[in-house]
Design an enzyme around this catalytic site. Sequence first.
Site, mmCIF file in Angstrom:
data_model
loop_
_atom_site.group_PDB
_atom_site.id
_atom_site.type_symbol
_atom_site.label_atom_id
_atom_site.label_comp_id
_atom_site.label_asym_id
_atom_site.label_seq_id
_atom_site.Cartn_x
_atom_site.Cartn_y
_atom_site.Cartn_z
ATOM 1 N N GLU A 134 92.759 19.662 6.612
ATOM 2 C CA GLU A 134 91.431 19.957 7.180
ATOM 3 C C GLU A 134 90.911 21.243 6.803
ATOM 4 O O GLU A 134 91.771 22.331 6.749
ATOM 5 C CB GLU A 134 91.528 20.102 8.538
ATOM 6 C CG GLU A 134 89.879 20.407 9.087
ATOM 7 C CD GLU A 134 89.851 20.771 10.746
ATOM 8 O OE1 GLU A 134 89.135 20.676 11.227
ATOM 9 O OE2 GLU A 134 91.136 20.933 11.353
ATOM 10 N N ASP A 170 90.721 30.727 1.204
ATOM 11 C CA ASP A 170 89.404 30.185 0.733
ATOM 12 C C ASP A 170 89.497 28.793 0.159
ATOM 13 O O ASP A 170 90.466 28.745 -0.863
ATOM 14 C CB ASP A 170 88.610 31.211 -0.207
ATOM 15 C CG ASP A 170 87.075 30.871 -0.407
ATOM 16 O OD1 ASP A 170 86.998 29.799 -0.509
ATOM 17 O OD2 ASP A 170 86.488 31.766 -0.299
ATOM 18 N N ASP A 220 79.807 24.985 7.470
ATOM 19 C CA ASP A 220 78.440 25.837 7.192
ATOM 20 C C ASP A 220 77.481 24.903 6.380
ATOM 21 O O ASP A 220 77.915 24.789 5.293
ATOM 22 C CB ASP A 220 78.816 27.235 6.911
ATOM 23 C CG ASP A 220 77.686 28.235 6.959
ATOM 24 O OD1 ASP A 220 76.479 27.615 6.828
ATOM 25 O OD2 ASP A 220 78.254 29.234 7.075
ATOM 26 N N LYS A 244 69.659 27.926 3.002
ATOM 27 C CA LYS A 244 68.942 28.019 1.973
ATOM 28 C C LYS A 244 69.138 27.228 0.872
ATOM 29 O O LYS A 244 70.478 27.291 0.163
ATOM 30 C CB LYS A 244 68.877 29.692 1.979
ATOM 31 C CG LYS A 244 68.772 30.402 3.181
ATOM 32 C CD LYS A 244 68.795 32.090 2.763
ATOM 33 C CE LYS A 244 68.059 32.970 3.934
ATOM 34 N NZ LYS A 244 68.159 34.072 3.767
ATOM 35 N N ASP A 303 76.825 17.723 12.195
ATOM 36 C CA ASP A 303 75.780 17.518 13.145
ATOM 37 C C ASP A 303 74.213 17.789 12.295
ATOM 38 O O ASP A 303 73.105 17.459 12.787
ATOM 39 C CB ASP A 303 75.630 18.434 14.277
ATOM 40 C CG ASP A 303 75.475 19.992 13.945
ATOM 41 O OD1 ASP A 303 76.228 20.410 13.130
ATOM 42 O OD2 ASP A 303 74.625 20.474 14.400
ATOM 43 N N THR A 354 86.154 18.186 17.524
ATOM 44 C CA THR A 354 86.311 19.392 17.076
ATOM 45 C C THR A 354 85.713 20.276 18.325
ATOM 46 O O THR A 354 84.772 19.709 19.287
ATOM 47 C CB THR A 354 85.734 19.919 15.698
ATOM 48 O OG1 THR A 354 84.145 19.919 16.008
ATOM 49 C CG2 THR A 354 86.140 19.099 14.635
ATOM 50 N N TYR A 371 83.058 22.247 18.212
ATOM 51 C CA TYR A 371 81.572 22.180 18.071
ATOM 52 C C TYR A 371 81.131 20.639 18.308
ATOM 53 O O TYR A 371 79.906 20.501 18.814
ATOM 54 C CB TYR A 371 81.191 22.360 16.240
ATOM 55 C CG TYR A 371 81.285 23.767 16.111
ATOM 56 C CD1 TYR A 371 80.155 24.692 16.307
ATOM 57 C CD2 TYR A 371 82.099 24.335 15.145
ATOM 58 C CE1 TYR A 371 80.067 25.872 16.332
ATOM 59 C CE2 TYR A 371 82.039 25.619 14.680
ATOM 60 C CZ TYR A 371 81.153 26.501 15.166
ATOM 61 O OH TYR A 371 81.010 27.966 14.591
ATOM 62 N N GLU A 372 82.038 19.765 18.046
ATOM 63 C CA GLU A 372 81.412 18.143 18.096
ATOM 64 C C GLU A 372 81.401 17.913 19.562
ATOM 65 O O GLU A 372 80.449 17.551 19.867
ATOM 66 C CB GLU A 372 82.493 17.473 17.435
ATOM 67 C CG GLU A 372 82.206 15.959 17.689
ATOM 68 C CD GLU A 372 83.345 15.208 16.590
ATOM 69 O OE1 GLU A 372 83.096 13.960 16.839
ATOM 70 O OE2 GLU A 372 84.147 15.642 16.282
#
Length: 216
Positions: A44, A100, A122, A126, A158, A196, A198-199
């Site tokens: 992941e 990273d 993320d 932009k 999302d 997750t 967030y999910e």
Amino acid sequence: MRVRKKKHGAERICACAELLIENIEVLREGFDGVFVEDRPVHMEIGCGKGNFACGMSEKYPDVNFVAVEKVSDVCCIALEKAKARTDERQRDNLRFIIGDAKNLSENVQPASLDCIYLNFSDPWPKSGHAKRRLTHRGFLEIYKKLLKEDGILKLKTDNVGLFDFTLEELEAFGAKILWQTRDLHNEPVAADNVMTEYEKNFSEKGMSICSVWAKL
């Protein structure tokens, strides 16, 4: 969102050292030196606070999971969560990397991963930041190198803009779309879905989750 600096973060991470791959260069020779048993390896990228990594390692004991997180203070939370849930894992099949994603191809053995997950990455909205998105073709090239020939990339988000961008990048890259949806939680596969942080938050607000599986 800026993460508040964790007090005694380095010491807290050190206390979870058994779950951390500190020298990522050892992975140039594969995962034999990391996990006791030889099993499929899933990674992941951008694990956040570790809910998905912990849940998957508990749900699938026959798979070795590696969770990568760039922000050390966030990974600190994930490490502590994983350590607290040690007894819930049937096997020692979970490790973390603080680093990273762009450096993975230099330090991980090629064709060593069976699956890569990108969960709520993320979106970098932009237009000038497109190359920073984890589904930009530059990153897809990295994933292709790391995945086995039959390996799969799985994404959840999302963000409709990021999802549309991802589909465009996959097509331009020549990837094969195996499955996709714009409403994950109303699909049959949702029965096996591990959420997750967030999910869970987004779904409780009634927001739809997009997902795509692809072979690079």
